[in-house]
Design an enzyme around this catalytic site. Structure first.
Site, PDB file in Angstrom:
ATOM      1  N   CYS A   1       0.836  -1.205   0.000  1.00 29.16           N
ATOM      2  CA  CYS A   1       0.000   0.000   0.000  1.00 29.16           C
ATOM      3  C   CYS A   1       0.873   1.258   0.000  1.00 29.16           C
ATOM      4  CB  CYS A   1      -0.961  -0.073   1.187  1.00 29.16           C
ATOM      5  SG  CYS A   1      -2.306   1.134   1.166  1.00 29.16           S
ATOM      6  N   CYS A   2       0.738   2.125   0.994  1.00 30.22           N
ATOM      7  CA  CYS A   2       1.547   3.339   1.057  1.00 30.22           C
ATOM      8  C   CYS A   2       2.937   3.080   1.630  1.00 30.22           C
ATOM      9  CB  CYS A   2       0.850   4.406   1.891  1.00 30.22           C
ATOM     10  SG  CYS A   2       0.584   3.928   3.617  1.00 30.22           S
TER      11      CYS A   2
END
Length: 392
Positions: free
Chosen positions: A107-108
């Site tokens: 994800c991030c």
């Protein structure tokens, strides 16, 4: 060495994406890894995204000298930022890299943590779409692959890719044979990234006033991915989801020993009305549901009122079938217990909706199951929108 127990660290924080964290924990434990969930906060309890509470095994500050075969970072905001700013974690991950051991992020976290710490220089990596520009500035090649492996670093994109990501990590630790075994048990999607589908018979409208009121019961040994996928996806859709614990404690230990926290006790909402009651599975969790008279009575009342109810994994076999809740209905369930269904005509289908009843099979079908519920309440467009946002 391949058969020895491997150790894994999964750090979590306030604002961690719970579906990513829980899927990593449970899939890696299924693969045989000794997984430690460590809070980077000052307490073991964290408030993850979407109002979901999690409880870590320990504080990161208590294990900074420990050695792990793999450190894997979940995403979510502000959790990803908190992980990035945690100096003890940064030091552990950098040492991991220097010593030639595995690091992974989703994800991030690839861009925010691994990239910021300089670990992606010269590497190919992937991440959540909105972080691709930031990722590209920190690595050699920003890839749109669902899972990217470059040397001792593994990266992935978001909630909908987490099971594939976790299976890839099992393969890195234990080899392809073990990864394939876990994948087949979970019933991982054969066509990840393609548009989700489900089987529907006797199509009916699932109605609600203002906002769908949805009850998700949990109990000891509930399957954690199935429970969290339901809550995560349905709350993203803006449904009002109540997590209710069977028994006397809000804290529940799931089938793979992930610690979950309910909003209320089931007994406290037994007289309330819900637009949907939907149960996560678990080979040992489903029988616990079946032995809960309060829950069975709630389900029977739901059926009598012709209001929607659903279950995944072993629930259709252990809870619905014995209580007459599948009478005249097509359904699917966990393959290992599908012989308990009196009508087995649809047991190979991943998600089945028959009128007001929805059923599904395993952790690997939980996202499709949850999106099908979104579609029944809000329409196909909303379901596809959430599927895209979560990278299903």
């Amino acid at each position: 060495m391949a058969s020895s127990t491997k150790t894994v660290l999964i750090p979590i924080a306030h604002g961690t994406e719970p579906l990513e964290a829980v899927a990593m924990i449970t899939v890696l434990r299924r693969g045989g890894a000794d997984v430690t969930v460590a809070s980077v906060e000052n307490q073991v309890g964290v408030d993850a995204c979407h109002g979901i509470k999690m409880v870590a095994d320990t504080l990161l500050s208590d294990i900074t000298d420990s050695i792990f075969d793999l450190i894997v970072l979940p995403g979510g905001l502000p959790g990803g930022e908190t992980l990035k700013n945690c100096k003890p974690l940064e030091n552990m991950v950098k040492k991991q890299d220097t010593d030639g051991r595995l690091n992974a992020a989703i994800c991030c976290a690839p861009a925010l943590a691994l990239g910021t710490w300089g670990l992606l220089e010269g590497k190919k990596a992937t991440g959540y779409p909105v972080f691709m520009e930031k990722l590209a500035a920190t690595c050699a090649t920003a890839s749109e692959s669902r899972v990217e492996i470059d040397g001792r670093i593994v990266t992935s994109r978001g909630p909908g890719t987490t099971i594939e990501f976790s299976i890839a990590l099992v393969e890195q630790l234990y080899g392809k044979e073990k990864a394939d075994e876990v994948s087949s048990i979970l019933l991982v999607r054969p066509n990840p990234g393609e548009e989700y589908t489900f089987t529907e018979l006797n199509k009916t409208n699932w109605s609600f006033e203002d906002t769908p009121q949805i009850l998700v019961p949990i109990t000891e040994d509930s399957e954690e991915v199935e429970a969290i996928a339901l809550v995560d996806i349905l709350r993203r859709a803006k449904a009002n989801v109540v997590i209710a614990a069977v028994g006397n404690s809000l804290e529940v230990v799931g089938s793979r020993k992930a610690k979950l926290v309910a909003d209320v006790l089931l007994d406290d909402v037994a007289e309330k009305s819900f637009d949907l009651i939907v149960l996560p599975g678990g080979r040992n969790g489903a029988p616990r549901f079946a032995s809960c008279e309060t829950l069975v009575n709630m389900l029977k009342k739901q059926a009598e009122a012709n209001k929607p109810y659903g279950g995944i994994c072993a629930v259709p076999a252990y809870v619905f079938e014995p209580n007459g809740l599948l009478k005249g209905k097509k359904a699917t369930t966990l393959p290992l217990v599908s012989n308990k269904l009196s009508d087995q005509s649809h047991i190979e289908h991943r998600v089945v909706v028959d009128g007001n009843v929805i059923t599904s099979r395993a952790p690997g079908t939980a996202m499709e199951f949850s999106l099908a519920i979104v579609e029944k309440f809000y329409g196909r467009e909303k379901g596809l929108q959430l599927a895209k946002a979560t990278l299903v």
